[in-house]
Design a protein around this motif. Sequence first.
Motif, PDB file in Angstrom:
ATOM      1  N   ARG A 111       0.833  -1.215   0.000  1.00 19.80           N
ATOM      2  CA  ARG A 111       0.000   0.000   0.000  1.00 19.80           C
ATOM      3  C   ARG A 111       0.860   1.255   0.000  1.00 19.80           C
ATOM      4  O   ARG A 111       0.625   2.175  -0.774  1.00 19.80           O
ATOM      5  N   TYR A 112       1.871   1.304   0.874  1.00 25.34           N
ATOM      6  CA  TYR A 112       2.716   2.495   0.966  1.00 25.34           C
ATOM      7  C   TYR A 112       3.496   2.715  -0.332  1.00 25.34           C
ATOM      8  O   TYR A 112       3.641   3.844  -0.792  1.00 25.34           O
ATOM      9  N   LEU A 113       3.993   1.612  -0.914  1.00 23.96           N
ATOM     10  CA  LEU A 113       4.738   1.734  -2.156  1.00 23.96           C
ATOM     11  C   LEU A 113       3.844   2.242  -3.284  1.00 23.96           C
ATOM     12  O   LEU A 113       4.222   3.153  -4.030  1.00 23.96           O
ATOM     13  N   HIS A 114       2.672   1.658  -3.404  1.00 30.15           N
ATOM     14  CA  HIS A 114       1.739   2.076  -4.450  1.00 30.15           C
ATOM     15  C   HIS A 114       1.366   3.547  -4.276  1.00 30.15           C
ATOM     16  O   HIS A 114       1.359   4.324  -5.241  1.00 30.15           O
ATOM     17  N   LEU A 115       1.071   3.931  -3.049  1.00 27.35           N
ATOM     18  CA  LEU A 115       0.665   5.307  -2.779  1.00 27.35           C
ATOM     19  C   LEU A 115       1.803   6.282  -3.066  1.00 27.35           C
ATOM     20  O   LEU A 115       1.586   7.357  -3.638  1.00 27.35           O
ATOM     21  N   ALA A 116       3.024   5.912  -2.687  1.00 27.55           N
ATOM     22  CA  ALA A 116       4.179   6.795  -2.901  1.00 27.55           C
ATOM     23  C   ALA A 116       4.433   7.001  -4.393  1.00 27.55           C
ATOM     24  O   ALA A 116       4.548   8.139  -4.866  1.00 27.55           O
ATOM     25  N   VAL A 117       4.535   5.919  -5.138  1.00 27.48           N
ATOM     26  CA  VAL A 117       4.843   6.015  -6.571  1.00 27.48           C
ATOM     27  C   VAL A 117       3.708   6.711  -7.314  1.00 27.48           C
ATOM     28  O   VAL A 117       3.942   7.586  -8.161  1.00 27.48           O
ATOM     29  N   ASP A 118       2.472   6.344  -7.004  1.00 21.68           N
ATOM     30  CA  ASP A 118       1.319   6.951  -7.677  1.00 21.68           C
ATOM     31  C   ASP A 118       1.246   8.453  -7.390  1.00 21.68           C
ATOM     32  O   ASP A 118       0.970   9.252  -8.293  1.00 21.68           O
ATOM     33  N   SER A 119       1.489   8.851  -6.137  1.00 23.00           N
ATOM     34  CA  SER A 119       1.435  10.270  -5.773  1.00 23.00           C
ATOM     35  C   SER A 119       2.540  11.057  -6.459  1.00 23.00           C
ATOM     36  O   SER A 119       2.320  12.171  -6.956  1.00 23.00           O
ATOM     37  N   TYR A 120       3.741  10.504  -6.490  1.00 18.18           N
ATOM     38  CA  TYR A 120       4.850  11.168  -7.176  1.00 18.18           C
ATOM     39  C   TYR A 120       4.544  11.344  -8.660  1.00 18.18           C
ATOM     40  O   TYR A 120       4.815  12.399  -9.250  1.00 18.18           O
ATOM     41  N   THR A 178      10.113  -9.710  -6.532  1.00 21.18           N
ATOM     42  CA  THR A 178       8.938 -10.448  -7.000  1.00 21.18           C
ATOM     43  C   THR A 178       7.642  -9.870  -6.453  1.00 21.18           C
ATOM     44  O   THR A 178       6.653  -9.730  -7.176  1.00 21.18           O
ATOM     45  N   GLU A 179       7.649  -9.494  -5.162  1.00 21.73           N
ATOM     46  CA  GLU A 179       6.408  -9.071  -4.516  1.00 21.73           C
ATOM     47  C   GLU A 179       6.024  -7.629  -4.832  1.00 21.73           C
ATOM     48  O   GLU A 179       4.881  -7.222  -4.596  1.00 21.73           O
ATOM     49  N   THR A 180       6.963  -6.816  -5.347  1.00 11.63           N
ATOM     50  CA  THR A 180       6.644  -5.398  -5.579  1.00 11.63           C
ATOM     51  C   THR A 180       6.897  -4.938  -7.016  1.00 11.63           C
ATOM     52  O   THR A 180       6.505  -3.824  -7.374  1.00 11.63           O
ATOM     53  N   MET A 181       7.536  -5.747  -7.838  1.00 13.98           N
ATOM     54  CA  MET A 181       7.899  -5.296  -9.176  1.00 13.98           C
ATOM     55  C   MET A 181       6.666  -4.949 -10.018  1.00 13.98           C
ATOM     56  O   MET A 181       6.689  -3.999 -10.818  1.00 13.98           O
ATOM     57  N   GLY A 182       5.590  -5.685  -9.819  1.00 12.39           N
ATOM     58  CA  GLY A 182       4.384  -5.393 -10.585  1.00 12.39           C
ATOM     59  C   GLY A 182       3.813  -4.029 -10.272  1.00 12.39           C
ATOM     60  O   GLY A 182       3.328  -3.317 -11.170  1.00 12.39           O
ATOM     61  N   ILE A 183       3.896  -3.612  -9.003  1.00 11.75           N
ATOM     62  CA  ILE A 183       3.337  -2.329  -8.591  1.00 11.75           C
ATOM     63  C   ILE A 183       4.084  -1.176  -9.265  1.00 11.75           C
ATOM     64  O   ILE A 183       3.483  -0.329  -9.933  1.00 11.75           O
ATOM     65  N   VAL A 184       5.411  -1.140  -9.082  1.00  9.07           N
ATOM     66  CA  VAL A 184       6.175   0.007  -9.585  1.00  9.07           C
ATOM     67  C   VAL A 184       6.225   0.023 -11.107  1.00  9.07           C
ATOM     68  O   VAL A 184       6.103   1.093 -11.729  1.00  9.07           O
ATOM     69  N   ASN A 185       6.405  -1.124 -11.718  1.00  9.64           N
ATOM     70  CA  ASN A 185       6.513  -1.143 -13.175  1.00  9.64           C
ATOM     71  C   ASN A 185       5.199  -0.739 -13.852  1.00  9.64           C
ATOM     72  O   ASN A 185       5.200  -0.004 -14.847  1.00  9.64           O
ATOM     73  N   GLU A 186       4.088  -1.215 -13.309  1.00 10.95           N
ATOM     74  CA  GLU A 186       2.798  -0.853 -13.902  1.00 10.95           C
ATOM     75  C   GLU A 186       2.501   0.637 -13.744  1.00 10.95           C
ATOM     76  O   GLU A 186       1.996   1.289 -14.660  1.00 10.95           O
ATOM     77  N   LEU A 187       2.785   1.176 -12.577  1.00  7.39           N
ATOM     78  CA  LEU A 187       2.534   2.606 -12.349  1.00  7.39           C
ATOM     79  C   LEU A 187       3.408   3.468 -13.250  1.00  7.39           C
ATOM     80  O   LEU A 187       2.941   4.453 -13.826  1.00  7.39           O
ATOM     81  N   LEU A 188       4.691   3.127 -13.363  1.00  9.50           N
ATOM     82  CA  LEU A 188       5.582   3.897 -14.247  1.00  9.50           C
ATOM     83  C   LEU A 188       5.137   3.773 -15.692  1.00  9.50           C
ATOM     84  O   LEU A 188       5.142   4.752 -16.441  1.00  9.50           O
ATOM     85  N   LYS A 189       4.765   2.574 -16.082  1.00  9.03           N
ATOM     86  CA  LYS A 189       4.351   2.342 -17.469  1.00  9.03           C
ATOM     87  C   LYS A 189       3.120   3.164 -17.828  1.00  9.03           C
ATOM     88  O   LYS A 189       3.048   3.771 -18.903  1.00  9.03           O
ATOM     89  N   SER A 190       2.160   3.240 -16.919  1.00  7.03           N
ATOM     90  CA  SER A 190       0.908   3.943 -17.213  1.00  7.03           C
ATOM     91  C   SER A 190       1.043   5.457 -17.128  1.00  7.03           C
ATOM     92  O   SER A 190       0.259   6.191 -17.740  1.00  7.03           O
ATOM     93  N   ASN A 191       2.038   5.944 -16.406  1.00  9.56           N
ATOM     94  CA  ASN A 191       2.170   7.392 -16.209  1.00  9.56           C
ATOM     95  C   ASN A 191       3.292   8.027 -17.014  1.00  9.56           C
ATOM     96  O   ASN A 191       3.339   9.255 -17.148  1.00  9.56           O
ATOM     97  N   LEU A 192       4.205   7.223 -17.529  1.00 10.05           N
ATOM     98  CA  LEU A 192       5.425   7.755 -18.130  1.00 10.05           C
ATOM     99  C   LEU A 192       5.156   8.725 -19.275  1.00 10.05           C
ATOM    100  O   LEU A 192       5.800   9.774 -19.384  1.00 10.05           O
ATOM    101  N   GLN A 213      13.138  -3.163 -18.012  1.00  8.59           N
ATOM    102  CA  GLN A 213      13.974  -2.749 -19.139  1.00  8.59           C
ATOM    103  C   GLN A 213      13.159  -2.063 -20.234  1.00  8.59           C
ATOM    104  O   GLN A 213      13.639  -1.131 -20.880  1.00  8.59           O
ATOM    105  N   LYS A 214      11.932  -2.489 -20.449  1.00  7.01           N
ATOM    106  CA  LYS A 214      11.079  -1.849 -21.453  1.00  7.01           C
ATOM    107  C   LYS A 214      10.760  -0.410 -21.041  1.00  7.01           C
ATOM    108  O   LYS A 214      10.844   0.521 -21.857  1.00  7.01           O
ATOM    109  N   ILE A 215      10.413  -0.203 -19.775  1.00  5.99           N
ATOM    110  CA  ILE A 215      10.108   1.144 -19.285  1.00  5.99           C
ATOM    111  C   ILE A 215      11.351   2.013 -19.324  1.00  5.99           C
ATOM    112  O   ILE A 215      11.310   3.175 -19.750  1.00  5.99           O
TER     113      ILE A 215
END
Length: 851
Positions: free
Chosen positions: A212-221, A254-268, A296-298
């Motif tokens: 939750r904290y990771l998702h909120l931090a990356v999404d807010s930034y 493994t447990e967090t890569m989906g969160i950060v990569n998806e958020l960066l991909k959708s906002n980049l 690597q794609k992002i």
Amino acid sequence: LRSLTQLFQRFRIADLSSSHLPLVLRLEDAKILKSQNDLDGAIMYCKTIARYLCDATIDSDCIERDQICAESLLLCGLWMAQNNVDAGESILTHYFEKAAAMAMQINQKIPSNSSVHRASMANFKLGEFAASLFNSVDTRISSEAWKRRVIVANERKKELHAITAQLTKLQKKSRGSNEAAAHEARIIHATLSKEVDMDERELKSVEKSIQRYLHLAVDSYCRALKLCPTVTTANVAKHVFQLVSLWFKNSQRTETMGIVNELLKSNLSQIPSYWFVPLTYQLFSRIDKMQEDGFQKILRDIVIKICSEHPYHGIVQLLALSNGNRVGCGVNGRHANAYLENVGTTKVEAANSILQELRKNAPAYIPSLIDSYQTLMNSYMNLAEFDTSSLTQKRLTKNLSFKQYKLDLDSCLSGGRGRGKKNATSSNMPAIITKPPPIRPDANYGNGIEDPIGTERVVSFESAFDLTPTGLHRPKIVKCIGSKGSRFKQLVKGEDDLRQDAIMEQVFETVNDLLKHEGSSGNDFVKKSLGNSLSAVTKCKLKLITYGITPLSPASGVLEWVDNTMCFGDFLTDKGKKVGAHSKYFPGEWGTNDVREFYRVACGAHNATPESRRKAFEKICKNFSPAFRFFFLEYFKSSMEAWHTARTLYTRSCAVSSIVGHILGIGDRHTSNILVHTKTGEVVHIDFGIVFEQGKTLQTPELVPFRLTRDVVDGMGPSGTDGVFSRAAEATMAVLRNNADTLLTILSAVVSDPLYKWSLSPNKANQHQQNEGDEASRMGLPSAWMSSSSDENRNDAADRAIAKIHEKLEGYEDGTSGEHKTVAGQVKLLINEARDPGNLSVMFVGWAPWM
């Protein structure tokens, strides 16, 4: 303000529901209470305003009230978080998240500059606080105590399974003799079940919190960066570094890569590439073989976006990465094959693949610009790799013709002297490689036709080059001619890895930004410390003198020549026919060579004790007087004001560079690595091969925090380190300590660079001090030692480096038994350590501690 509030109360318009103006006044009153250190009163005021506005039935179109509510929520959250007034989750939910959501709603209803700024800042603060909670939980689950707890929880699970099986067997058997055992087993089973249930709830809670904290931090930034006006750059860099650090840290988990990569991909695509340009070193160094999706794609998309929109800042570094296999005869004294084993080929292949894509899909002028840069960089590298041993043997070091030695730097962009050479398009010439243009938010750099604002493009070079008088590999001095006729003097180095120096200059620029922009914390202290009685010239802001460094490959690079400077030691010592200041002004005392030989014998002997070394050092001091004060008499003798201004600037620049150097653990500050400006008096530090406390691992460890020898102090005048130096040092330390989070965030991204290991090998330590009698030979020594260590070891080294910097920024120093120091106390302690004869007497002879 309070009188005005009383006036409203007197006329009965101070009721919260009667007017917006009293609410604004109350909010301003809360800020005054906070400035007066009445934190409880300030928080109470903000809570009262927020509670009323959130609970009352308010017209949804009343933007003014929403603005006050959003600001009161944000201020309340900030003040509570800074002082740990409430639980982090409570502050996050009830204040930061509400403030950010309300600010976004206001901006959607009535978009304006103020609403955009409010929404972006609220999201930045939300992201920052969520990131701090994430880091706190992440630190907890990475601790040995947590790992042991997980092991114990797993053991309990096994015990529960075992007792469950045992209980089942007992229940199947006949009652009677087994009843007591079954009863005892049921008690144990019930207890273990409760314990396992508690453990599972705690583990799931922590896992849920960290996601939750990771998702909120990356999404807010991401939301903040999409909104933030590009003209608002102060403090935004910190948040960009924090976002990228979170991404790097979690992109492979493994447990967090989906969160950060998806958020960066959708906002980049909606985040301006302008924000990522300062991180090109950190981003480009992580380029590797292509993936269909994921990190690597992002990363590839970011790199392409930077190179397409900010080509003068991205193309050079991408080409340098593509030159990863070009290491000539070796790097930093190591054989080429050994170096290539550590570099690998996948990064080079990935860089070349991105270059191909840019040639196909980037704006029309980019392919031609890439060709121009590639041509120029190849010619630079040919010059860097040119063997000068035969020239130095013949003492040929000046006015060497490019044509005579079959080098083409002076003609490469005009077609070259050989046949079949590709002619660079004159309209798409590269910018001066050591002076790229300022980063432009609008990405307007002239489309390859006009000169980018703030710099010139390369037209040609003067037809001859010089060799430096010293250095292991004799760097070449060239003069680049710009499109407006300016001459840019440059130093071309080979068999040396300049990336670490370039990254340290990047850190210095960040420190300069902190010294410049942090008015709320640093500059007030600066003004107070420096006083108001100084002239307008000496009131200039504290800063580090920086210069351009452009790595071209792992084994070569180009440095900006700092004009009107000389080595600190060159003014003091005799060299050839030139008489140094010591011999000139104190002819009857010991000469430099006499002092060096005496120090080598007395202090370098194997049987020398600390006491004997100290006595030998004190004897040198009696026979060798400091003479740097005469530098200002010789170079600034036109007027008393010029002399005083130069000496003051010298003292301040010494203070800033000393404190910053200590915080970053920069060592090897011998007299050839410190330049003095002959027009301003300021000092310029060069060659950052020893950083992050590496000096303490040398064969002869460096015990001083920075260079503050007798000659350095002599240039400061009769007051020495008292007065200007101490006040400027305290001001610098205060700014760094007040902005510790910003500095640590940026340094975390720097030291985790996958290409470099921030530690010193015993072999390099030995090499670094083996030529102890020849200072000049050390100028060309290696910048960074790279080993093929594992990611885990590299991360450990990075964590240790950051932890040490954090301790210093908290006011803790080695040798103080964990005692916390105030800013003034810390500075005084460092000054005493730097001037302690006991520390100076055990320094390496090439460091020349006597001057």
